[in-house]
Design a protein around this motif. Sequence first.
Motif, mmCIF file in Angstrom:
data_model
loop_
_atom_site.group_PDB
_atom_site.id
_atom_site.type_symbol
_atom_site.label_atom_id
_atom_site.label_comp_id
_atom_site.label_asym_id
_atom_site.label_seq_id
_atom_site.Cartn_x
_atom_site.Cartn_y
_atom_site.Cartn_z
ATOM 1 N N ALA A 1 0.836 -1.204 0.000
ATOM 2 C CA ALA A 1 0.000 0.000 0.000
ATOM 3 C C ALA A 1 0.869 1.253 0.000
ATOM 4 O O ALA A 1 2.012 1.233 0.448
ATOM 5 C CB ALA A 1 -0.908 -0.004 1.229
ATOM 6 N N PHE A 2 0.329 2.331 -0.535
ATOM 7 C CA PHE A 2 0.998 3.633 -0.457
ATOM 8 C C PHE A 2 1.050 4.081 1.012
ATOM 9 O O PHE A 2 0.286 3.601 1.847
ATOM 10 C CB PHE A 2 0.220 4.670 -1.280
ATOM 11 N N LYS A 3 1.965 5.022 1.272
ATOM 12 C CA LYS A 3 2.157 5.476 2.653
ATOM 13 C C LYS A 3 1.663 6.919 2.809
ATOM 14 O O LYS A 3 2.058 7.798 2.028
ATOM 15 C CB LYS A 3 3.638 5.438 3.047
ATOM 16 N N PRO A 4 0.874 7.173 3.834
ATOM 17 C CA PRO A 4 0.429 8.551 4.081
ATOM 18 C C PRO A 4 1.525 9.360 4.777
ATOM 19 O O PRO A 4 2.431 8.794 5.392
ATOM 20 C CB PRO A 4 -0.792 8.364 4.983
ATOM 21 N N VAL B 1 8.880 -0.063 12.821
ATOM 22 C CA VAL B 1 7.926 -0.208 13.927
ATOM 23 C C VAL B 1 7.269 1.142 14.248
ATOM 24 O O VAL B 1 6.052 1.229 14.417
ATOM 25 C CB VAL B 1 8.630 -0.802 15.166
ATOM 26 N N LEU B 2 8.066 2.201 14.276
ATOM 27 C CA LEU B 2 7.489 3.520 14.566
ATOM 28 C C LEU B 2 6.542 3.945 13.452
ATOM 29 O O LEU B 2 5.496 4.565 13.689
ATOM 30 C CB LEU B 2 8.587 4.568 14.780
ATOM 31 N N GLY B 3 6.903 3.599 12.214
ATOM 32 C CA GLY B 3 6.015 3.888 11.083
ATOM 33 C C GLY B 3 4.725 3.080 11.187
ATOM 34 O O GLY B 3 3.642 3.559 10.837
ATOM 35 N N MET B 4 4.850 1.861 11.681
ATOM 36 C CA MET B 4 3.669 1.006 11.844
ATOM 37 C C MET B 4 2.709 1.592 12.892
ATOM 38 O O MET B 4 1.495 1.520 12.744
ATOM 39 C CB MET B 4 4.133 -0.400 12.254
ATOM 40 N N LYS B 5 3.293 2.175 13.909
ATOM 41 C CA LYS B 5 2.473 2.848 14.931
ATOM 42 C C LYS B 5 1.668 3.975 14.282
ATOM 43 O O LYS B 5 0.450 4.080 14.473
ATOM 44 C CB LYS B 5 3.402 3.417 16.014
ATOM 45 N N CYS C 1 -0.282 0.495 4.892
ATOM 46 C CA CYS C 1 0.298 1.848 4.881
ATOM 47 C C CYS C 1 1.550 2.021 5.741
ATOM 48 O O CYS C 1 2.077 3.121 5.837
ATOM 49 C CB CYS C 1 -0.726 2.909 5.297
ATOM 50 N N ALA C 2 2.006 0.969 6.381
ATOM 51 C CA ALA C 2 3.217 1.080 7.198
ATOM 52 C C ALA C 2 4.455 0.881 6.307
ATOM 53 O O ALA C 2 4.329 0.452 5.164
ATOM 54 C CB ALA C 2 3.175 0.045 8.312
#
Lengths: 407, 143
Positions: free
Chosen positions: A29-32, A280-284, A224-225
């Motif tokens: 998926a694209f990332k916001p 992991v921080l991006g996943m948050k 999105c992560a």
Amino acid sequence: MFDVMKIRQDFPMFKNNPGLIYFDSAATAFKPQPVIDAVTDFYTRHTVNTHVGDYDLSHYVSGLFEETRETLRRFLNARDAHEIVFTNGATSALNLAAYGWGAKHLKEGDVILLTEAEHASNVLPWFKVTEMTGAKVEYIPLENDGTLTVENFRKAMHEKVKLVSVASVTNVLGYVVPVKEIAKIAHEYGAVVVVDGAQSVPHVKIDVQDLDCDFLAFSAHKMCAPGGSGVLYGKKELLEDTDPLMVGGGSNARFDLCGNLKLKDVPWKFEAGTPNSEGVLGMKAAAEYLMDIGMEEIEEYTKELNAYFVEKMQQLDNVILYNPKATAGIVTFNVKGIFAQDTASYLNTQHIAVRSGNHCAKLLLNVIGTSETVRASLYFYNTKEEIDQFVEVIKGTTIEKCIGVIL
Amino acid sequence: MDAELKRAILLDHYDKPHNHGLYEDIRYKGLNTASDSCIDDLTVQCLFEGDIVKDVRFDGVGCTISTASTSIISDLIKGKKKEEALHIIEEYYKMIREEDYDEDLLEEANAFDTLSKQANRIKCGLIGVKAMEKLIRESLDEH
């Protein structure tokens, strides 16, 4: 209020690729912007290792890192944040369940129950487990259209089945599998239930307590992560009885010269080595972003788009649609008389990104009668206008145009 | 080569591929090309007699480009000496690499003279041809 045009502004990929119709979100998926910001913040403001703790920055990053478990706990409605194990995707999460739990607990004569619609990542680790343990794999028969019914599952279930592993949304046909009912029946037999959530977690509100699955694996980059982020959820007592795939720094409490080893508690015993902190921080940030929009809203909008897409595709004479009953944003088809890769390659010249192939589900061809298909997969940032444009291009797709790609 | 002529050649070889269908004959050496980067799954067979490529056959699942290229090159190398066949294949590779090559030698394979512009399809145009090359080289090694 769900406003797709506003949502699209959060994704720089759209601004940087004007005119692109991206129908391959089942791949990634694209990332916001908030996810991108979380990653760049790590790189520009606090690039330090987690869990070293001797200085403020590490203390801060470690805090964010551990808070991510709590965010994911809320996202999945798990009981305990310690039930969230960070992995680098669904594949490694499924391998952890297979090698860590399956190979440890299964033995000769035991049965692992799968379906023919499973992704390679939910088949091959179990093949390896059968080699290691002498257990064997059996398959739950699918209906002719590729769906999995509770009745068929009940028939396939028996005393020797010790583990059931199914995708809650299949990656080729996009059908929603009745995991809750399956888990209930499997548990009556005392079997453990593993769910491959790679195609469901991004699209559907998941409540692991309600589903009552024992393990749930998914790739966060499909929701999105950042790339290389994912999760294995497991019930605490099962995780405690699961061996790590890797041991090393960060996963042990103490060891000595005699070879004695005491591992850390769940989940840290599974996370040897320096973690993918930025992932992991991006996943948050991704989970927070999705929860802000609302998973129910995302699910509803995806259903609406999917139904619209199917209706339009069914009106075309030159299309064979393989999954008209799907609801989770995956539309699998062929243009009559044209090899899937030729179609996808032509679509590429029309600025449309789709995937052709057997989508890592090589067992499925026996069910749908064809090995190669085109898969168009949607996410909540896609629009009906894009679907209209897509359908127009498909309508005009001919073998001559496909060959024209290389002329 | 003119685009319409190329299109006609490719369509023809895709619709009715030449040397299509495998033989259950132990004299034929076979090679399957299923690869990790592509969904094509072709099997190529060669029959060698002395230093001659006596026959070539192929079958399987493939896109327009892999099917047509395998069909065209199988026509070109059939009946040729192994060294000549390898030379034709090498000229074909040169064309795909956008190097100078012998157009006359490639005949209908010139239909692929712009394949190099589509980077993601180059492998389609090579899959069957590489199998033929491998089979010929293996037969040379045996002697």
